[in-house]
Design an enzyme around this catalytic site. Structure first.
Site, mmCIF file in Angstrom:
data_model
loop_
_atom_site.group_PDB
_atom_site.id
_atom_site.type_symbol
_atom_site.label_atom_id
_atom_site.label_comp_id
_atom_site.label_asym_id
_atom_site.label_seq_id
_atom_site.Cartn_x
_atom_site.Cartn_y
_atom_site.Cartn_z
ATOM 1 N N ARG A 1 0.829 -1.216 0.000
ATOM 2 C CA ARG A 1 0.000 0.000 0.000
ATOM 3 C C ARG A 1 0.869 1.275 0.000
ATOM 4 O O ARG A 1 0.493 2.287 0.583
ATOM 5 C CB ARG A 1 -0.967 0.025 1.200
ATOM 6 C CG ARG A 1 -1.999 -1.082 1.208
ATOM 7 C CD ARG A 1 -2.976 -0.944 0.043
ATOM 8 N NE ARG A 1 -4.137 -1.809 0.196
ATOM 9 C CZ ARG A 1 -4.175 -3.098 -0.157
ATOM 10 N NH1 ARG A 1 -3.109 -3.667 -0.704
ATOM 11 N NH2 ARG A 1 -5.274 -3.809 0.010
ATOM 12 N N SER B 1 -10.680 -0.716 2.874
ATOM 13 C CA SER B 1 -9.968 -0.902 4.143
ATOM 14 C C SER B 1 -9.571 0.460 4.696
ATOM 15 O O SER B 1 -8.929 1.243 4.002
ATOM 16 C CB SER B 1 -8.693 -1.714 3.933
ATOM 17 O OG SER B 1 -8.986 -2.957 3.386
ATOM 18 N N GLU C 1 -5.027 3.587 6.339
ATOM 19 C CA GLU C 1 -4.662 3.389 4.938
ATOM 20 C C GLU C 1 -5.209 4.552 4.114
ATOM 21 O O GLU C 1 -4.626 4.946 3.113
ATOM 22 C CB GLU C 1 -5.264 2.065 4.462
ATOM 23 C CG GLU C 1 -4.651 1.525 3.200
ATOM 24 C CD GLU C 1 -5.659 0.941 2.257
ATOM 25 O OE1 GLU C 1 -6.295 1.724 1.527
ATOM 26 O OE2 GLU C 1 -5.809 -0.279 2.252
HETATM 27 N N1 EPU Z 1 -11.225 -10.846 9.525
HETATM 28 C C1 EPU Z 1 -11.962 -10.923 10.678
HETATM 29 N N2 EPU Z 1 -12.968 -10.015 10.876
HETATM 30 C C2 EPU Z 1 -13.274 -9.071 9.961
HETATM 31 C C3 EPU Z 1 -12.501 -8.987 8.788
HETATM 32 C C4 EPU Z 1 -11.484 -9.879 8.581
HETATM 33 O O1 EPU Z 1 -11.727 -11.777 11.520
HETATM 34 O O2 EPU Z 1 -14.208 -8.322 10.217
HETATM 35 C C5 EPU Z 1 -10.191 -11.854 9.256
HETATM 36 C C6 EPU Z 1 -10.686 -12.867 8.239
HETATM 37 O O3 EPU Z 1 -11.391 -13.880 8.819
HETATM 38 C C7 EPU Z 1 -9.422 -13.338 7.602
HETATM 39 C C8 EPU Z 1 -8.531 -12.144 7.676
HETATM 40 O O4 EPU Z 1 -9.085 -11.272 8.653
HETATM 41 O O5 EPU Z 1 -8.821 -14.359 8.352
HETATM 42 C C9 EPU Z 1 -8.348 -11.465 6.340
HETATM 43 O O6 EPU Z 1 -9.576 -10.930 5.889
HETATM 44 P P1 EPU Z 1 -9.840 -10.568 4.338
HETATM 45 O O7 EPU Z 1 -9.490 -11.730 3.500
HETATM 46 O O8 EPU Z 1 -11.210 -10.012 4.240
HETATM 47 O O9 EPU Z 1 -8.740 -9.485 3.992
HETATM 48 P P2 EPU Z 1 -8.179 -8.224 4.793
HETATM 49 O O10 EPU Z 1 -6.805 -8.538 5.282
HETATM 50 O O11 EPU Z 1 -9.157 -7.772 5.798
HETATM 51 C C10 EPU Z 1 -6.975 -7.201 2.691
HETATM 52 C C11 EPU Z 1 -6.919 -5.895 1.960
HETATM 53 C C12 EPU Z 1 -8.179 -5.695 1.131
HETATM 54 C C13 EPU Z 1 -8.268 -6.825 0.135
HETATM 55 C C14 EPU Z 1 -8.296 -8.162 0.906
HETATM 56 C C15 EPU Z 1 -8.248 -9.356 -0.003
HETATM 57 C C16 EPU Z 1 -5.552 -4.426 3.333
HETATM 58 C C17 EPU Z 1 -5.528 -3.245 4.250
HETATM 59 N N3 EPU Z 1 -6.760 -4.813 2.910
HETATM 60 O O12 EPU Z 1 -8.064 -7.137 3.609
HETATM 61 O O13 EPU Z 1 -8.029 -4.476 0.414
HETATM 62 O O14 EPU Z 1 -9.428 -6.710 -0.674
HETATM 63 O O15 EPU Z 1 -7.124 -8.264 1.765
HETATM 64 O O16 EPU Z 1 -6.984 -9.505 -0.543
HETATM 65 O O17 EPU Z 1 -4.494 -4.952 3.011
HETATM 66 C C18 EPU Z 1 -8.527 -2.134 0.436
HETATM 67 O O18 EPU Z 1 -7.312 -1.945 0.447
HETATM 68 O O19 EPU Z 1 -9.346 -1.185 0.438
HETATM 69 C C19 EPU Z 1 -9.031 -3.509 0.462
HETATM 70 C C20 EPU Z 1 -10.325 -3.787 0.528
#
Ligand code: EPU
Length: 338
Positions: A164, A238, A334
């Site tokens: 990012r 995010s 972010e």
């Molecule tokens: N999780 C929770 N609770 C929640 C959300 C997530 O426990 O409310 C846990 C999930 O269960 C999972 C882990 O967190 O084990 C990861 O969740 P997710 O796959 O939804 O991805 P993220 O890490 O929350 C990142 C990016 C997203 C991107 C997704 C998919 C960042 C800051 N965010 O989110 O990017 O779409 O991975 O690759 O790196 C963005 O930048 O705006 C964005 C949406």
């Protein structure tokens, strides 16, 4: 090209926040951009670049000349059996560009389907999702210096991409306006479907040997199931970055919370999902009048309508403080605060 004053930015930020630009101009070509940058009337004015507005939190009116790069066009620079090199204007909608690639069988950006924003804004924070970052397909980024309107082409390495991050958010913050980007896409792509949710969704779709289009459809399904559509509920994706913590700290947390997810990023550091921390701290689905924490993805702060940027900022600080108190981890935003 016309400079407008006291222009509402409400429809130009995905949080749907009501703030005004003191001055606003839409530029549709590099020539128009050069003209406004070199115009003596505007030379000394502070300037602010607003792309798709999908990664900003407007906490106040913008006392500047807001420049909205609206440079359109997708053109083929080079094509052979293996792939294609495309030059794309900064004002193209990112998702529409991804759809163009998917329809033409150009692989490389299908995992980045449905990310809000413009092509020009995408390299700024090296957008990424489901195991792919834009850095993997960028050849170069074209930009114009805000100070003197000089054009410059940044190679992929010169963009200094990180998680990012890019040089445009760091050493060259507020120095350049991105006018376009050049991408290398592959006609015989290696699909990136290792991410758990993606595999599961492709199975549900019965796509045993998935195509680029299948992957894009799967990503769209996943995003639609978790992330609020900014056209319906204001948000900027995010709100925080996923923090990286030392392995020893992660192990200590794991003894208290055995189910804590973590992904090693090096031999010393582990990335922890901020969404998990925020949910565990009790914020998921929290609502405070017009604003809140999304009920299906705790990493996303939302404006249900009529919310105020300052309040979202205050809520984000409460979330930061409570996560830090519980886990000893400081989350970093972010989105960019204005
Ligand atoms: N999780 C929770 N609770 C929640 C959300 C997530 O426990 O409310 C846990 C999930 O269960 C999972 C882990 O967190 O084990 C990861 O969740 P997710 O796959 O939804 O991805 P993220 O890490 O929350 C990142 C990016 C997203 C991107 C997704 C998919 C960042 C800051 N965010 O989110 O990017 O779409 O991975 O690759 O790196 C963005 O930048 O705006 C964005 C949406």
């Amino acid at each position: 090209m016309q400079v407008q004053s006291n222009f509402s930015l409400r429809h130009l930020n995905t949080f749907g926040l009501d703030a005004d630009a003191r001055f606003f101009v839409n530029v549709t070509s590099v020539e128009e951009l050069t003209e406004i940058l070199l115009d003596p009337v505007w030379q000394a004015s502070p300037k602010f670049v607003l792309g798709g507005g999908s990664n900003i939190l407007l906490t106040q009116d913008v006392e500047a000349l807001v420049i909205h790069p609206d440079i359109k066009g997708i053109s083929i620079v080079k094509e052979d059996e293996e792939g294609v090199i495309l030059q794309v204007g900064a004002g193209e909608n990112w998702h529409q560009f991804v759809m163009y690639c998917v329809e033409h069988g150009y692989g490389g950006v299908e995992n980045l389907s449905l990310i809000p924003g413009t092509v020009g804004a995408a390299p700024m924070q090296n957008i990424g999702a489901y195991g792919v970052e834009i850095r993997s397909v960028i050849v170069s980024v074209e930009a114009v210096s805000i100070d003197n309107a000089q054009k410059r082409i940044f190679s992929n390495a010169e963009c200094e991409f990180g998680y990012r991050e890019s040089i445009f958010k760091k050493a060259l913050k507020d120095k350049y306006i991105i006018t376009g980007a050049t991408f290398r896409l592959n006609k015989k792509p290696v699909l990136n479907i290792g991410y758990g949710d993606v595999q599961k969704t492709l199975q549900e779709m019965n796509a045993a040997t998935p195509t680029i289009k299948d992957v894009s459809e799967a990503i769209i399904k996943i995003r639609q199931s978790k992330l609020p559509d900014p056209a319906e509920i204001g948000n900027a994706g995010s709100f925080f970055k996923n923090p990286e913590i030392p392995v020893a700290q992660f192990e200590k947390l794991r003894s208290a919370y055995p189910e804590i997810p973590g992904y090693p990023v090096s031999s010393e550091m582990v990335k922890v999902p901020a969404g998990w921390l925020i949910e565990k701290a009790g914020w998921k689905g929290y609502r405070e009048g017009a604003i809140g924490v999304h009920a299906r993805q705790a990493l996303v702060l939302v404006n249900y309508g009529g919310g105020v940027g300052k309040d979202i900022k205050a809520l984000s600080e409460k979330v930061q403080n409570s996560v830090e108190a519980q886990f000893g981890i400081r989350l970093h935003a972010e989105v960019n605060f204005i």
